[in-house]
Each structure stands twice: as C-alpha cells, then as structure tokens.
Design an enzyme around this catalytic site. Sequence first.
Site, PDB file in Angstrom:
ATOM      1  N   THR A   1       0.865  -1.172   0.000  1.00 17.52           N
ATOM      2  CA  THR A   1       0.000   0.000   0.000  1.00 17.52           C
ATOM      3  C   THR A   1       0.901   1.220   0.000  1.00 17.52           C
ATOM      4  O   THR A   1       2.053   1.148   0.406  1.00 17.52           O
ATOM      5  CB  THR A   1      -0.944   0.058   1.236  1.00 17.52           C
ATOM      6  OG1 THR A   1      -0.151   0.026   2.414  1.00 17.52           O
ATOM      7  CG2 THR A   1      -1.928  -1.095   1.224  1.00 17.52           C
ATOM      8  N   SER A   2       0.355   2.338  -0.447  1.00 24.46           N
ATOM      9  CA  SER A   2       1.166   3.548  -0.569  1.00 24.46           C
ATOM     10  C   SER A   2       1.430   4.220   0.767  1.00 24.46           C
ATOM     11  O   SER A   2       2.464   4.845   0.958  1.00 24.46           O
ATOM     12  CB  SER A   2       0.485   4.546  -1.506  1.00 24.46           C
ATOM     13  OG  SER A   2       0.367   3.978  -2.784  1.00 24.46           O
ATOM     14  N   THR A   3       0.483   4.123   1.698  1.00 26.61           N
ATOM     15  CA  THR A   3       0.645   4.819   2.971  1.00 26.61           C
ATOM     16  C   THR A   3       0.287   3.904   4.130  1.00 26.61           C
ATOM     17  O   THR A   3      -0.431   2.916   3.966  1.00 26.61           O
ATOM     18  CB  THR A   3      -0.270   6.062   3.051  1.00 26.61           C
ATOM     19  OG1 THR A   3      -1.632   5.626   3.030  1.00 26.61           O
ATOM     20  CG2 THR A   3      -0.010   7.019   1.905  1.00 26.61           C
TER      21      THR A   3
END
Length: 191
Positions: A8-10
Amino acid sequence: MLIGYARTSTTEQAAGLEAQQRDLKAIGCERVFSEHVSSVASREQLAQAIAFAREGDTLVVTKVDRLARSTVGLWDIVKELDGKGVGLRVLNLGGETVDTKSATGRLILSIFAGFAQFEREMMLERQREGIAKAKAEGVYKGRKPTARAKAEDVRKMHAEGKTPTEIAKALGIGRGSVYRAIEDVAASSQA
C-alpha cells in the site's frame, strides 16, 4: 513455491494491506513480503521477494497496480522474473486470475496493464484540470504548509539539544523541514 507481495502507498491503508496479505495466504503463498511505500519509490520488500524467488516459483500479487504503475514498469519486473524462471500471477485482473506462465496470461496482462496505466493517466489529467480551474476561480490555495506552522517547536526542540531525526519524529514532519527551520534561524541571526 508461491511467494506473495503486498503493498500500500501509505500506513493509513493498513486495512488494505491486511486484506492483501489474507488473500495471498488463502491461495497458498508460503512467504509474503509486505510494505507501505509508493510504487515510484524504492521498494525494498519487492526486491527481496524477487531475490528470494527461485526457478519454478511464482510471485503472486492481488492486483497489478500493487506491483507497477506503468506497463513498462510491469514488463521490466516480468522480464526480471522470466530471467530467473519465475512466473507472475495476478489474482484480480478484470475479475480473473492471470498467470504469465501461459501465452494467454501474458496477452491478458499486457492488455489490462495498458488499461490500468491509461486509467491512472486520465485520473491525473482530471486532477490537473480541476486544480487549474480552482486556481482560476481563486478557490485553490494548495496544501497547508504544516511544517512551517511547527517551525517554532522545531527551534525550541533544537535549542534543547534534540537531533533533527528526533524532532522530525516527535512533530510528524520530514527531516528536511527540520533542517530548513534550523537554517532559517541561523540565517536570520546572521542578518
């Protein structure tokens, strides 16, 4: 051996990462590499997953955008995997599972990767248009400079002898912002 990769990006997307990990384990991945990082940043866990894979293994991801943002980026990874004799399986590509060990799987992956890249580029184009329109109407102000609002706290903590890393972590800002705040104090004291 099936080797999973989840991303996931964050860190705010923890539930998404957990769902990916669950899906990868459910289909039989013996080892799952996971990380919270942008697809354009250095992805250490992906590199480790590829290094870990041996001939005959298959790298498994839940969706193609977890692996790459562009068709070129995806095919670079597929080429690297091919060089090691490792396949790639995407669990949810247009509702189907696609495996690069077959010619049909490669064709479908290529088509859907192109669509995914097109969709992302269209989204970015709409975003730029929306920002330009908002700016023209005087509505768009941009993101609030959170680090500048904490500059006084940075200065106090620095004066107390805290390191830039400690300050950044305590205030939830980047180290670069800490250094800029410290430099601003030094520059204003010399003026």
